[in-house]
Design a protein around this motif. Structure first.
Motif, PDB file in Angstrom:
ATOM      1  N   GLU A 234       0.940  -1.057  -0.070  1.00 47.99           N
ATOM      2  CA  GLU A 234       0.085  -0.020  -0.035  1.00 47.99           C
ATOM      3  C   GLU A 234       1.015   1.422  -0.171  1.00 47.99           C
ATOM      4  O   GLU A 234       1.743   1.252   0.928  1.00 47.99           O
ATOM      5  N   GLN A 235       0.608   2.154  -1.005  1.00 51.49           N
ATOM      6  CA  GLN A 235       1.638   3.179  -1.133  1.00 51.49           C
ATOM      7  C   GLN A 235       0.689   4.491  -1.178  1.00 51.49           C
ATOM      8  O   GLN A 235      -0.088   4.533  -2.107  1.00 51.49           O
ATOM      9  N   ARG A 236       1.170   5.521  -0.459  1.00 57.05           N
ATOM     10  CA  ARG A 236       0.628   6.815  -0.544  1.00 57.05           C
ATOM     11  C   ARG A 236       1.357   7.700  -1.618  1.00 57.05           C
ATOM     12  O   ARG A 236       2.567   7.806  -1.581  1.00 57.05           O
ATOM     13  N   ILE A 237       0.436   8.241  -2.578  1.00 57.80           N
ATOM     14  CA  ILE A 237       1.107   9.139  -3.641  1.00 57.80           C
ATOM     15  C   ILE A 237       0.594  10.524  -3.091  1.00 57.80           C
ATOM     16  O   ILE A 237      -0.710  10.683  -3.195  1.00 57.80           O
ATOM     17  N   PRO A 238       1.612  11.475  -2.993  1.00 62.62           N
ATOM     18  CA  PRO A 238       1.247  12.952  -2.731  1.00 62.62           C
ATOM     19  C   PRO A 238       0.583  13.739  -3.967  1.00 62.62           C
ATOM     20  O   PRO A 238       0.999  13.227  -5.048  1.00 62.62           O
ATOM     21  N   ALA A 239      -0.324  14.550  -3.584  1.00 60.27           N
ATOM     22  CA  ALA A 239      -0.835  15.433  -4.748  1.00 60.27           C
ATOM     23  C   ALA A 239       0.232  16.305  -5.043  1.00 60.27           C
ATOM     24  O   ALA A 239       1.405  16.528  -4.517  1.00 60.27           O
ATOM     25  N   VAL A 240       0.067  16.884  -6.247  1.00 57.62           N
ATOM     26  CA  VAL A 240       0.817  17.919  -6.911  1.00 57.62           C
ATOM     27  C   VAL A 240       0.447  19.360  -6.515  1.00 57.62           C
ATOM     28  O   VAL A 240      -0.716  19.711  -6.644  1.00 57.62           O
ATOM     29  N   LYS A 241       1.366  19.972  -5.864  1.00 60.78           N
ATOM     30  CA  LYS A 241       0.825  21.246  -5.187  1.00 60.78           C
ATOM     31  C   LYS A 241       0.782  22.403  -6.285  1.00 60.78           C
ATOM     32  O   LYS A 241       1.829  22.534  -7.165  1.00 60.78           O
ATOM     33  N   VAL A 242      -0.088  23.286  -6.251  1.00 66.51           N
ATOM     34  CA  VAL A 242      -0.389  24.418  -7.172  1.00 66.51           C
ATOM     35  C   VAL A 242      -0.417  25.724  -6.280  1.00 66.51           C
ATOM     36  O   VAL A 242      -0.820  25.686  -4.834  1.00 66.51           O
ATOM     37  N   LYS A 243      -0.023  26.722  -6.910  1.00 68.11           N
ATOM     38  CA  LYS A 243      -0.090  28.062  -6.236  1.00 68.11           C
ATOM     39  C   LYS A 243      -1.506  28.844  -6.105  1.00 68.11           C
ATOM     40  O   LYS A 243      -1.529  29.360  -5.141  1.00 68.11           O
ATOM     41  N   ASP A 244      -2.317  28.305  -7.083  1.00 65.13           N
ATOM     42  CA  ASP A 244      -3.615  28.808  -6.920  1.00 65.13           C
ATOM     43  C   ASP A 244      -4.851  28.105  -7.298  1.00 65.13           C
ATOM     44  O   ASP A 244      -5.282  28.024  -8.610  1.00 65.13           O
ATOM     45  N   ALA A 245      -5.166  27.334  -6.462  1.00 62.65           N
ATOM     46  CA  ALA A 245      -6.296  26.660  -6.619  1.00 62.65           C
ATOM     47  C   ALA A 245      -7.426  27.152  -6.904  1.00 62.65           C
ATOM     48  O   ALA A 245      -8.001  27.983  -5.731  1.00 62.65           O
ATOM     49  N   GLN A 246      -8.493  27.053  -7.738  1.00 69.08           N
ATOM     50  CA  GLN A 246      -9.560  27.658  -8.342  1.00 69.08           C
ATOM     51  C   GLN A 246     -10.851  26.893  -7.923  1.00 69.08           C
ATOM     52  O   GLN A 246     -11.896  27.362  -7.366  1.00 69.08           O
TER      53      GLN A 246
END
Length: 308
Positions: A234-246
């Motif tokens: 079981e592996q956790r994959i992080p989200a890709v961070k964004v500067k301005d989530a709309q």
């Protein structure tokens, strides 16, 4: 590799209410609720699970076949799909019904009231698309017509086409036995954490039990990324961070597009999930499910930067 997407096609009609709903609803009068909200504007956008997934796949230079029904007002959407090079030979037009549509009103507190008219989505495609490539195919069964969601897993099992099962918001419409049958033989079961709990409650199966039916489970966690589970790990994959989530609307469908891209290019499932998270990050930067744009080079640059 041929990619098949069954699901929905819909017009999203979005309105903004310049106040709070709570200022116009009397709590002690809910039993006789009768309200009218005067909205500022109306935006029409293209949506639906199948359309959203096919759109992001087109941005990734992947050709997919949509298997869905649309209505007599489909012409505007049809032109949009044509513009983006998306195949339409698997789409059946129902002349006496409108295309499915969601009417979404958002207030100043980002509360939403949504009315959904299934329209042509009430009509099954009857699995009549006959050009399935059984030698090299990959499919996803996403939320749409309920009969189709049961029929396509049977077709893919029969033809030996690997498929992703994605029941989404339609989970409550099925019995535990029906869900068990639809998951059976799938390459991946994909759901968010709440949806997965509904599946487990309905089927009476825990993750290990579900893995007796499918090869792997991908549990999406929004801004927390996702978890990829198979029999061995079981592996956790992080989200890709964004500067301005709309707007998170449609990000799940974009994630599925990136995931499919990864599988089609023979990446293992954790790596394919990273492609899914990368695709979702472009979607969250825009309001709407098919408003994001990127080039293939921009996609791979962001992927490399996020997971270096």
């Amino acid at each position: 590799m041929s990619i098949y997407i069954s699901g929905s096609l819909a017009y999203d009609r979005i309105m903004n209410f310049p106040d709070k709903f709570s200022n116009h609803i009397l709590p002690d009068k809910l039993h006789i609720l009768n309200v009218c909200f005067l909205v500022n504007d109306l935006e029409e956008r293209f949506g639906g699970t199948a359309g959203n997934i096919a759109y992001s796949l087109a941005l990734l230079d992947e050709e997919a076949t949509i298997l869905a029904t649309a209505g007599s007002d489909f012409e505007r959407y049809q032109k949009w799909l044509t513009k983006h090079g998306i195949r339409q030979d698997g789409i059946q037009v129902v002349q006496d019904s409108p295309t499915a549509s969601a009417y979404i009103t958002t207030d100043h507190s980002d509360n939403q009231i949504t009315a959904f008219n299934p329209g042509a989505m009430n009509v099954s495609t009857n699995g009549q698309f006959t050009e399935f490539n059984t030698r090299s195919g990959l499919a996803i069964v996403s939320p749409g017509n309920l009969e189709d969601m049961q029929k396509y897993p049977e077709i893919y099992r029969e033809k030996g086409i690997p498929f992703i099962f994605d029941p989404g918001q339609n989970i409550p419409a099925f019995s535990g036995a029906q869900l068990t049958s639809m998951i059976q033989g799938s390459r991946i079961l994909i759901a968010n954490d709440y949806e997965l709990s509904l599946i487990m409650e309905a089927t009476g199966l825990d993750k290990n039990g579900l893995l007796d039916l499918c090869s792997a489970i991908v549990t999406t966690l929004g801004e927390e990324g996702c978890i990829v589970t198979d029999r061995n790990s079981e592996q956790r994959i992080p989200a890709v961070k964004v500067k301005d989530a709309q707007d998170p609307t449609g990000c799940g469908d974009a994630f599925r597009s990136g995931l499919i891209k990864g599988l089609r290019t023979d990446k293992d499932l954790p790596e394919a999930a990273k492609l899914g998270a990368t695709c979702a990050s472009f979607c969250v930067e825009h309001k709407g499910t098919q408003e994001h744009r990127f080039t293939v080079d921009q996609f791979w640059d962001r992927y490399a930067s996020a997971y270096k």
